[in-house]
Design a protein around this motif. Structure first.
Motif, PDB file in Angstrom:
ATOM      1  N   ASN A 178       0.789  -1.226   0.000  1.00 27.71           N
ATOM      2  CA  ASN A 178       0.000   0.000   0.000  1.00 27.71           C
ATOM      3  C   ASN A 178       0.821   1.276   0.000  1.00 27.71           C
ATOM      4  OD1 ASN A 178      -1.341  -2.284   1.459  1.00 27.71           O
ATOM      5  ND2 ASN A 178      -3.124  -0.972   1.213  1.00 27.71           N
ATOM      6  N   GLY A 179       1.967   1.251   0.626  1.00 30.46           N
ATOM      7  CA  GLY A 179       2.713   2.495   0.774  1.00 30.46           C
ATOM      8  C   GLY A 179       2.188   3.308   1.944  1.00 30.46           C
ATOM      9  N   LEU A 180       2.823   4.457   2.178  1.00 28.91           N
ATOM     10  CA  LEU A 180       2.516   5.244   3.371  1.00 28.91           C
ATOM     11  C   LEU A 180       2.087   6.670   3.060  1.00 28.91           C
ATOM     12  CD1 LEU A 180       5.559   4.136   5.547  1.00 28.91           C
ATOM     13  CD2 LEU A 180       3.206   3.368   5.818  1.00 28.91           C
ATOM     14  N   LEU A 181       2.902   7.399   2.312  1.00 32.60           N
ATOM     15  CA  LEU A 181       2.690   8.846   2.159  1.00 32.60           C
ATOM     16  C   LEU A 181       1.818   9.152   0.944  1.00 32.60           C
ATOM     17  CD1 LEU A 181       6.313  10.033   2.991  1.00 32.60           C
ATOM     18  CD2 LEU A 181       4.394   9.641   4.534  1.00 32.60           C
ATOM     19  N   THR A 182       0.552   8.755   1.024  1.00 31.86           N
ATOM     20  CA  THR A 182      -0.356   8.953  -0.107  1.00 31.86           C
ATOM     21  C   THR A 182      -1.654   9.654   0.280  1.00 31.86           C
ATOM     22  OG1 THR A 182      -1.301   6.743   0.215  1.00 31.86           O
ATOM     23  CG2 THR A 182       0.531   6.937  -1.340  1.00 31.86           C
ATOM     24  N   THR A 183      -2.097   9.494   1.515  1.00 32.92           N
ATOM     25  CA  THR A 183      -3.378  10.071   1.930  1.00 32.92           C
ATOM     26  C   THR A 183      -3.142  11.364   2.704  1.00 32.92           C
ATOM     27  OG1 THR A 183      -4.302   7.837   2.105  1.00 32.92           O
ATOM     28  CG2 THR A 183      -5.533   9.638   3.146  1.00 32.92           C
ATOM     29  N   PRO A 184      -3.564  12.517   2.162  1.00 29.30           N
ATOM     30  CA  PRO A 184      -3.294  13.800   2.818  1.00 29.30           C
ATOM     31  C   PRO A 184      -3.965  13.902   4.184  1.00 29.30           C
ATOM     32  CG  PRO A 184      -4.093  14.117   0.571  1.00 29.30           C
ATOM     33  CD  PRO A 184      -4.316  12.683   0.905  1.00 29.30           C
ATOM     34  N   LYS A 185      -3.303  14.630   5.064  1.00 30.52           N
ATOM     35  CA  LYS A 185      -3.879  14.922   6.373  1.00 30.52           C
ATOM     36  C   LYS A 185      -4.099  16.424   6.468  1.00 30.52           C
ATOM     37  CE  LYS A 185      -3.067  14.492  11.359  1.00 30.52           C
ATOM     38  NZ  LYS A 185      -2.142  14.013  12.404  1.00 30.52           N
ATOM     39  N   LEU A 186      -5.336  16.820   6.698  1.00 30.85           N
ATOM     40  CA  LEU A 186      -5.653  18.235   6.863  1.00 30.85           C
ATOM     41  C   LEU A 186      -5.907  18.536   8.329  1.00 30.85           C
ATOM     42  CD1 LEU A 186      -8.046  18.979   3.867  1.00 30.85           C
ATOM     43  CD2 LEU A 186      -5.737  19.836   4.188  1.00 30.85           C
ATOM     44  N   ALA A 187      -5.269  19.580   8.808  1.00 34.21           N
ATOM     45  CA  ALA A 187      -5.537  20.002  10.176  1.00 34.21           C
ATOM     46  C   ALA A 187      -6.981  20.499  10.269  1.00 34.21           C
ATOM     47  CB  ALA A 187      -4.568  21.112  10.569  1.00 34.21           C
ATOM     48  N   GLY A 211      -0.333  31.862   1.300  1.00 29.93           N
ATOM     49  CA  GLY A 211      -0.003  31.394   2.644  1.00 29.93           C
ATOM     50  C   GLY A 211       0.226  29.899   2.624  1.00 29.93           C
ATOM     51  N   ILE A 212       1.166  29.426   3.418  1.00 28.58           N
ATOM     52  CA  ILE A 212       1.395  27.985   3.524  1.00 28.58           C
ATOM     53  C   ILE A 212       1.437  27.626   5.003  1.00 28.58           C
ATOM     54  CG2 ILE A 212       3.915  28.292   3.292  1.00 28.58           C
ATOM     55  CD1 ILE A 212       3.948  25.472   1.959  1.00 28.58           C
ATOM     56  N   ILE A 213       0.620  26.648   5.372  1.00 33.74           N
ATOM     57  CA  ILE A 213       0.546  26.189   6.758  1.00 33.74           C
ATOM     58  C   ILE A 213       1.392  24.932   6.902  1.00 33.74           C
ATOM     59  CG2 ILE A 213      -0.957  25.292   8.569  1.00 33.74           C
ATOM     60  CD1 ILE A 213      -3.200  26.976   7.443  1.00 33.74           C
ATOM     61  N   GLY A 214       2.375  25.002   7.777  1.00 36.32           N
ATOM     62  CA  GLY A 214       3.261  23.857   7.990  1.00 36.32           C
ATOM     63  C   GLY A 214       4.692  24.190   7.614  1.00 36.32           C
ATOM     64  N   THR A 215       5.640  23.687   8.394  1.00 39.79           N
ATOM     65  CA  THR A 215       7.064  23.889   8.089  1.00 39.79           C
ATOM     66  C   THR A 215       7.837  22.588   8.278  1.00 39.79           C
ATOM     67  OG1 THR A 215       7.388  24.689  10.361  1.00 39.79           O
ATOM     68  CG2 THR A 215       7.130  26.354   8.633  1.00 39.79           C
ATOM     69  N   ALA A 249       0.531  22.312   3.960  1.00 48.52           N
ATOM     70  CA  ALA A 249       1.671  21.383   3.996  1.00 48.52           C
ATOM     71  C   ALA A 249       1.619  20.673   5.341  1.00 48.52           C
ATOM     72  CB  ALA A 249       2.980  22.141   3.820  1.00 48.52           C
ATOM     73  N   THR A 250       0.531  19.948   5.545  1.00 47.42           N
ATOM     74  CA  THR A 250       0.201  19.404   6.868  1.00 47.42           C
ATOM     75  C   THR A 250       0.381  17.892   6.963  1.00 47.42           C
ATOM     76  OG1 THR A 250      -2.115  19.532   6.129  1.00 47.42           O
ATOM     77  CG2 THR A 250      -1.326  21.288   7.561  1.00 47.42           C
ATOM     78  N   GLY A 251       1.135  17.331   6.027  1.00 48.71           N
ATOM     79  CA  GLY A 251       1.523  15.936   6.160  1.00 48.71           C
ATOM     80  C   GLY A 251       0.498  14.932   5.676  1.00 48.71           C
ATOM     81  N   PHE A 252       0.664  13.707   6.167  1.00 52.93           N
ATOM     82  CA  PHE A 252      -0.121  12.579   5.689  1.00 52.93           C
ATOM     83  C   PHE A 252      -0.672  11.765   6.851  1.00 52.93           C
ATOM     84  CE2 PHE A 252       2.932  13.759   2.523  1.00 52.93           C
ATOM     85  CZ  PHE A 252       2.221  13.693   1.339  1.00 52.93           C
ATOM     86  N   LYS A 253      -1.676  10.987   6.531  1.00 53.68           N
ATOM     87  CA  LYS A 253      -2.208  10.045   7.514  1.00 53.68           C
ATOM     88  C   LYS A 253      -1.267   8.849   7.554  1.00 53.68           C
ATOM     89  CE  LYS A 253      -7.024  11.451   6.962  1.00 53.68           C
ATOM     90  NZ  LYS A 253      -8.404  11.017   6.605  1.00 53.68           N
TER      91      LYS A 253
END
Length: 380
Positions: free
Chosen positions: A123-132, A162-166, A354-358
């Motif tokens: 399945n892999g890992l970094l594919t499903t976006p995570k929104l705050a 604007g970009i959220i996340g660093t 830019a809030t990462g992944f699930k």
């Protein structure tokens, strides 16, 4: 790469009746979904990319861009016939064991019901976006998207962005955004540790040596696998990985065996020295003392994914780039115009998450149903 490498091994072992299901429209996995400006791998390409010798391929850079990696995935798929065995835009919804038939029934969102003796999860890992979950985010009237679903139809030139996340993604995106937008606001909750990147092109001399060295890529990867320290692995010392020196560091010898507590203390001391170097780098590059203070990581090395970049910190010296320090809670409110922080409104044309992944939060455990109707999640 999991699916492509699996097919490479299976077809060499004589398996032909194989089907792959892929929810994306092409191969690439993480590199299919993440195609934002500046995307790159933070593991050296000579160790990261598989089957380099079998493909006769030499990466163009020490740290390959995501676009080069994506194209390489496509080359692999074409050469080894992967496309003939893959169903794209197809998501597996449920996999159920049929005891009487001794087979799995694999059901997809396209109405497929495939029978399989073996089912392998890649399945892999970094594919499903995570929104705050931010109050009012649904009211924003400008354009908004996640970095892994980049909107290339949108021209960002002369826009206020604007970009959220660093985190690791934002560190790569921010310098590229700053080159084209009119105004850039970077909303930071926790600063990343920004180490030296030392990016470079692959030299003609290296390529000529590798052409004459049978097994060069496998040998390099085997050496890479012996590196236990995260920073050392990411820096990817060429002398060690190419075999010019025998070890990746000078080994320390103690007069007696150290206790676990003493070893931990020494590791913490080492991590502190690393973080002091990283913090000093911020002071050496960022002109504004207040901005520099906000950009300094305050935690032990590795508590937040380490980042390596040579353009990120200088970006905050640009007059049209503003760092908004939202520590410790992060952005807590968005309205129709933009982001609000501490009663200050930041009007935006475009808001990028830019809030990462699930991380590992896929439906895999729920969709696998084995003997007696027991799901994998229930079993675990």
């Amino acid at each position: 790469f999991a699916g492509i490498l699996l097919w490479y091994k299976l077809q060499k072992a004589g398996f032909n009746n194989v089907r792959f299901c892929e929810k994306g429209g092409d191969v690439g996995g993480t590199w299919y979904w993440n195609r934002y400006p500046g995307v790159a791998c933070d593991v050296e390409s000579y160790s990261y990319l598989p089957l380099l010798e079998e493909m006769g391929y030499f990466p163009t850079m020490k740290f390959a861009s995501g676009f080069e990696i994506m194209e390489y995935c496509q080359r692999l798929a074409e050469k080894f016939g992967f496309y003939d065995h893959c169903l794209f835009h197809t998501t597996v919804e449920k996999t159920v064991w049929d005891e009487s038939a001794g087979r799995w029934t694999v059901m997809t969102d396209r109405g497929d019901k495939m029978k399989a003796r073996f089912v392998i999860l890649a399945n892999g890992l970094l594919t499903t976006p995570k929104l705050a979950r931010i109050e009012g985010m649904e009211t924003f009237k400008g354009e908004a998207f996640h970095t892994s679903r980049w909107n290339y139809h949108l021209d960002l030139k002369n826009k206020t962005v604007g970009i959220i996340g660093t985190g690791a993604t934002a560190v790569q995106v921010v310098p590229e955004l700053a080159k084209i937008v009119k105004k850039l606001y970077v909303f930071q909750r926790t600063p990343s540790s920004i180490d030296v990147r030392d990016q470079r092109e692959t030299t003609p001399e290296e390529i000529e040596i590798w052409k004459q060295e049978s097994g060069w890529a496998r040998a390099r990867r085997a050496r890479f696998a012996k590196i236990s320290a995260g920073r050392t692995a990411l820096k990817a010392n060429d002398d060690y990985l190419s075999g010019r020196v025998k070890d990746f560091k000078v080994r320390k010898h103690h007069e007696r065996e150290l206790s676990p507590e003493e070893l931990m203390e020494k590791q913490l001391e080492s991590n502190f020295r690393i973080m002091e170097q990283i913090r000093a780098r911020v002071d050496a590059i960022v002109v504004d003392p207040k901005v520099a203070a906000s950009l300094k990581p305050y935690y032990p090395y590795g508590c937040k994914r380490p980042a390596f970049h040579d353009e990120y910190l200088p970006t905050f010296n640009m007059p049209h780039v503003t760092l908004v320090d939202t520590a410790p809670r992060g952005v807590s409110k968005i309205n129709e115009n933009g982001v609000i922080h501490e009663r200050t409104e930041y009007p935006l044309d475009v808001l990028i998450y830019a809030t990462g992944f699930k991380w590992q939060e896929t439906a895999t455990f729920n969709m696998i149903v084995g003997k007696d109707g027991q799901s994998l999640r229930k079993k675990w």
